[in-house]
Design a protein around this motif. Structure first.
Motif, PDB file in Angstrom:
ATOM      1  N   LEU A  29       4.199   4.893 -10.754  1.00 16.02           N
ATOM      2  CA  LEU A  29       3.022   4.310 -11.388  1.00 16.02           C
ATOM      3  C   LEU A  29       3.359   3.833 -12.803  1.00 16.02           C
ATOM      4  N   PHE A  30       4.206   4.581 -13.505  1.00 15.59           N
ATOM      5  CA  PHE A  30       4.538   4.221 -14.884  1.00 15.59           C
ATOM      6  C   PHE A  30       5.411   2.971 -14.949  1.00 15.59           C
ATOM      7  N   THR A  31       6.102   2.656 -13.844  1.00 14.06           N
ATOM      8  CA  THR A  31       6.868   1.412 -13.789  1.00 14.06           C
ATOM      9  C   THR A  31       5.938   0.213 -13.929  1.00 14.06           C
ATOM     10  N   LEU A  32       4.729   0.354 -13.382  1.00 14.46           N
ATOM     11  CA  LEU A  32       3.758  -0.742 -13.414  1.00 14.46           C
ATOM     12  C   LEU A  32       3.129  -0.898 -14.798  1.00 14.46           C
ATOM     13  N   LEU A  33       3.189   0.176 -15.603  1.00 12.67           N
ATOM     14  CA  LEU A  33       2.552   0.132 -16.925  1.00 12.67           C
ATOM     15  C   LEU A  33       3.505  -0.441 -17.967  1.00 12.67           C
ATOM     16  N   ASN A  34       4.107  -1.561 -17.620  1.00 13.85           N
ATOM     17  CA  ASN A  34       4.992  -2.263 -18.535  1.00 13.85           C
ATOM     18  C   ASN A  34       4.169  -3.198 -19.416  1.00 13.85           C
ATOM     19  N   PRO A  35       4.734  -3.753 -20.489  1.00  8.81           N
ATOM     20  CA  PRO A  35       3.946  -4.601 -21.399  1.00  8.81           C
ATOM     21  C   PRO A  35       3.240  -5.765 -20.697  1.00  8.81           C
ATOM     22  N   TYR A  36       3.927  -6.429 -19.766  1.00  7.47           N
ATOM     23  CA  TYR A  36       3.291  -7.562 -19.081  1.00  7.47           C
ATOM     24  C   TYR A  36       2.162  -7.093 -18.170  1.00  7.47           C
ATOM     25  N   GLY A  37       2.380  -5.977 -17.468  1.00  3.16           N
ATOM     26  CA  GLY A  37       1.332  -5.433 -16.615  1.00  3.16           C
ATOM     27  C   GLY A  37       0.097  -5.045 -17.409  1.00  3.16           C
ATOM     28  N   LEU A  38       0.295  -4.374 -18.547  1.00  4.52           N
ATOM     29  CA  LEU A  38      -0.830  -3.984 -19.398  1.00  4.52           C
ATOM     30  C   LEU A  38      -1.532  -5.208 -19.982  1.00  4.52           C
ATOM     31  N   ALA A  39      -0.753  -6.265 -20.295  1.00  2.00           N
ATOM     32  CA  ALA A  39      -1.372  -7.500 -20.784  1.00  2.00           C
ATOM     33  C   ALA A  39      -2.280  -8.105 -19.724  1.00  2.00           C
ATOM     34  N   GLY A  40      -1.849  -8.034 -18.463  1.00  2.00           N
ATOM     35  CA  GLY A  40      -2.702  -8.506 -17.368  1.00  2.00           C
ATOM     36  C   GLY A  40      -3.945  -7.650 -17.211  1.00  2.00           C
ATOM     37  N   GLY A  41      -3.806  -6.342 -17.401  1.00  2.00           N
ATOM     38  CA  GLY A  41      -4.969  -5.459 -17.323  1.00  2.00           C
ATOM     39  C   GLY A  41      -5.989  -5.786 -18.393  1.00  2.00           C
ATOM     40  N   ASP A  78      15.600  -2.865   1.606  1.00  2.00           N
ATOM     41  CA  ASP A  78      14.883  -2.233   2.720  1.00  2.00           C
ATOM     42  C   ASP A  78      13.372  -2.320   2.537  1.00  2.00           C
ATOM     43  N   HIS A  79      12.928  -3.121   1.562  1.00  4.07           N
ATOM     44  CA  HIS A  79      11.503  -3.318   1.250  1.00  4.07           C
ATOM     45  C   HIS A  79      10.834  -2.019   0.824  1.00  4.07           C
ATOM     46  N   ILE A  80      11.585  -1.198   0.110  1.00  4.01           N
ATOM     47  CA  ILE A  80      11.063   0.065  -0.407  1.00  4.01           C
ATOM     48  C   ILE A  80      10.878  -0.075  -1.916  1.00  4.01           C
ATOM     49  N   PHE A  81       9.734   0.354  -2.404  1.00  2.00           N
ATOM     50  CA  PHE A  81       9.402   0.269  -3.826  1.00  2.00           C
ATOM     51  C   PHE A  81      10.235   1.273  -4.608  1.00  2.00           C
ATOM     52  N   GLN A  82      10.997   0.787  -5.558  1.00  2.00           N
ATOM     53  CA  GLN A  82      11.855   1.641  -6.382  1.00  2.00           C
ATOM     54  C   GLN A  82      11.218   1.807  -7.764  1.00  2.00           C
ATOM     55  N   GLY A  83      10.220   2.665  -7.833  1.00  2.00           N
ATOM     56  CA  GLY A  83       9.553   2.880  -9.104  1.00  2.00           C
ATOM     57  C   GLY A  83       8.417   3.867  -8.959  1.00  2.00           C
ATOM     58  N   ILE A 125       7.841  -6.921  -8.458  1.00  2.00           N
ATOM     59  CA  ILE A 125       7.917  -5.464  -8.450  1.00  2.00           C
ATOM     60  C   ILE A 125       9.263  -5.046  -7.848  1.00  2.00           C
ATOM     61  N   PRO A 126       9.772  -3.865  -8.226  1.00  2.00           N
ATOM     62  CA  PRO A 126      11.113  -3.466  -7.781  1.00  2.00           C
ATOM     63  C   PRO A 126      11.161  -3.078  -6.299  1.00  2.00           C
ATOM     64  N   ILE A 127      11.354  -4.069  -5.439  1.00  2.00           N
ATOM     65  CA  ILE A 127      11.506  -3.847  -4.001  1.00  2.00           C
ATOM     66  C   ILE A 127      12.982  -4.034  -3.660  1.00  2.00           C
ATOM     67  N   ASP A 128      13.556  -3.058  -2.948  1.00  2.00           N
ATOM     68  CA  ASP A 128      14.967  -3.186  -2.595  1.00  2.00           C
ATOM     69  C   ASP A 128      15.145  -3.930  -1.272  1.00  2.00           C
ATOM     70  N   PHE A 188       0.807  -1.216   0.000  1.00  2.00           N
ATOM     71  CA  PHE A 188       0.000   0.000   0.000  1.00  2.00           C
ATOM     72  C   PHE A 188       0.845   1.273   0.000  1.00  2.00           C
ATOM     73  N   SER A 189       2.151   1.137   0.136  1.00  2.00           N
ATOM     74  CA  SER A 189       3.009   2.301  -0.060  1.00  2.00           C
ATOM     75  C   SER A 189       3.585   2.291  -1.468  1.00  2.00           C
ATOM     76  N   GLY A 190       4.074   1.134  -1.903  1.00  2.00           N
ATOM     77  CA  GLY A 190       4.654   1.039  -3.237  1.00  2.00           C
ATOM     78  C   GLY A 190       3.628   1.201  -4.345  1.00  2.00           C
ATOM     79  N   LEU A 191       2.441   0.632  -4.144  1.00  2.00           N
ATOM     80  CA  LEU A 191       1.397   0.706  -5.168  1.00  2.00           C
ATOM     81  C   LEU A 191       0.364   1.781  -4.829  1.00  2.00           C
ATOM     82  N   TYR A 192       0.798   2.778  -4.079  1.00  2.00           N
ATOM     83  CA  TYR A 192      -0.132   3.789  -3.558  1.00  2.00           C
ATOM     84  C   TYR A 192      -0.920   4.486  -4.665  1.00  2.00           C
TER      85      TYR A 192
END
Length: 342
Positions: free
Chosen positions: A153-165, A146-151, A141-144, A79-83
């Motif tokens: 909203l546009f990181t999620l809009l990759n070809p595989y993510g859009l295919a899932g959508g 320290d469990h911090i999201f490194q990306g 998803i890009p978690i380092d 809920f922080s990374g995908l906020y």
């Protein structure tokens, strides 16, 4: 089987149930501009969703609540990374809920068109966003460290993510078309079956493409290679696809809808079991992933929650069974004569 594994399975099942139940009314809202031609047909759409949509979203709250209580660290990272994506999802669901209340308040064509457009947006956007979110979880998803999201909203809009959508939009729209066939009569019912027939080959083809894409973009198949018996899960969506086609051709709407539910639920479970024991795989380094081991609550908390779930989940299921039985009949002219039917 330890408590963490039990709750992981329950976590996956709860998300699958949510996709099945809220999927049909998200699909209905998405189809509204394409199938409803008259005011009565539009109101049939609203009445077909009305008694069910808010009860269906209970499962979204339950799945989110289980994530928070059973896997709090995963909840924090998710809920922080995908906020941004989750806030867009929340606003879209709010807009959709408002449509049911506001559309009938003013007798104006422009007013009603506004809320019809909002219903479409509030249905299409959640379907797309849920698919994008879960496809990215399957991919990692890009978690380092320290469990911090490194990306972003546009990181999620990759070809595989859009295919899932797109996959979720197609499955939900097909599911919604079959639900409309259950809840409508006459020409609208015929168009609903026709729409389901048009969507079926597109959906089936996209599922196959998504599975092939998953072989190269994810590690979903590693668990299935390690434990081949898990491949039996694939029998659920594959069998559902075949039976949906068979039952829809025979105009057996309830049976076709149940088979469609198997397609959605089986697809979700296939992905969830593919990432086990991770809940949020890291695309940076598998060692940084959020897993059962590093994110679950204490054994005492999980034990108490299991007792609570065994008591209250059957209550929710019983209520929903009653709700579906009570409102299982098609929407009739008498229903439409009562403005607040939905």
């Amino acid at each position: 089987m330890d408590l963490g594994t039990i709750w992981f399975i329950l976590w996956g099942v709860l998300w699958a149930v949510y996709f099945i139940l809220d999927g049909f009314d998200l699909g209905l809202g998405t189809l509204l501009p394409f199938l409803a031609k008259t005011e009565d047909e539009k109101r049939t759409f609203y009445n077909a969703m009305g008694p069910f949509w808010d009860g269906n979203e209970v499962w979204l709250i339950t799945a989110g609540g289980v994530t928070f209580a059973a896997f709090p660290t995963t909840y924090a990272v998710m809920f922080s990374g995908l906020y941004s994506a989750l806030m867009l999802l929340l606003f879209a669901l709010i807009i959709r809920g408002v449509c049911f209340e506001f559309r009938s308040k003013v007798e104006s064509p422009g007013w009603k068109k506004l809320w019809d457009a909002c219903l479409f947006i509030g249905s299409f956007a959640p379907a797309l966003l849920l698919g994008v979110a879960f496809a990215n979880i399957f991919k990692g998803i890009p978690i380092d460290q320290d469990h911090i999201f490194q990306g972003t909203l546009f990181t999620l809009l990759n070809p595989y993510g859009l295919a899932g959508g797109i996959l979720f939009v197609l499955m939900f729209a097909h599911h919604g078309a079959l639900w409309l066939a259950i809840k409508s009569e006459g020409s609208l019912r015929e168009r609903a079956f026709a729409m389901a027939a048009k969507l079926w080959p597109i959906m089936a083809g996209w599922i196959v493409l998504f599975l092939v894409f998953s072989m190269f973009a994810t590690n979903l198949f590693s668990n299935y290679l390690r434990w081949p018996l898990l491949l039996a899960i694939l029998l659920i969506p594959v069998g559902g696809l075949v039976l949906t086609k068979v039952y829809a051709a025979k105009a057996r709407a309830w049976a076709a809808w149940a088979a469609s539910a198997a397609v959605i639920g089986g697809t979700a479970l296939f992905g969830v079991m593919g990432i086990f024991p991770a809940l949020l795989p890291s695309s940076i380094n598998p060692a940084f992933s959020m897993t059962i081991e590093n994110s679950s609550s204490s054994p005492l908390t999980l034990s108490i929650m299991l007792g609570v779930a065994l008591v209250f989940v059957p209550v929710v299921i019983a209520y929903q069974i009653w709700n579906f039985r009570t409102f299982r009949h098609p929407v009739t002219k008498d229903d439409l004569d009562y403005e607040e039917a939905y």
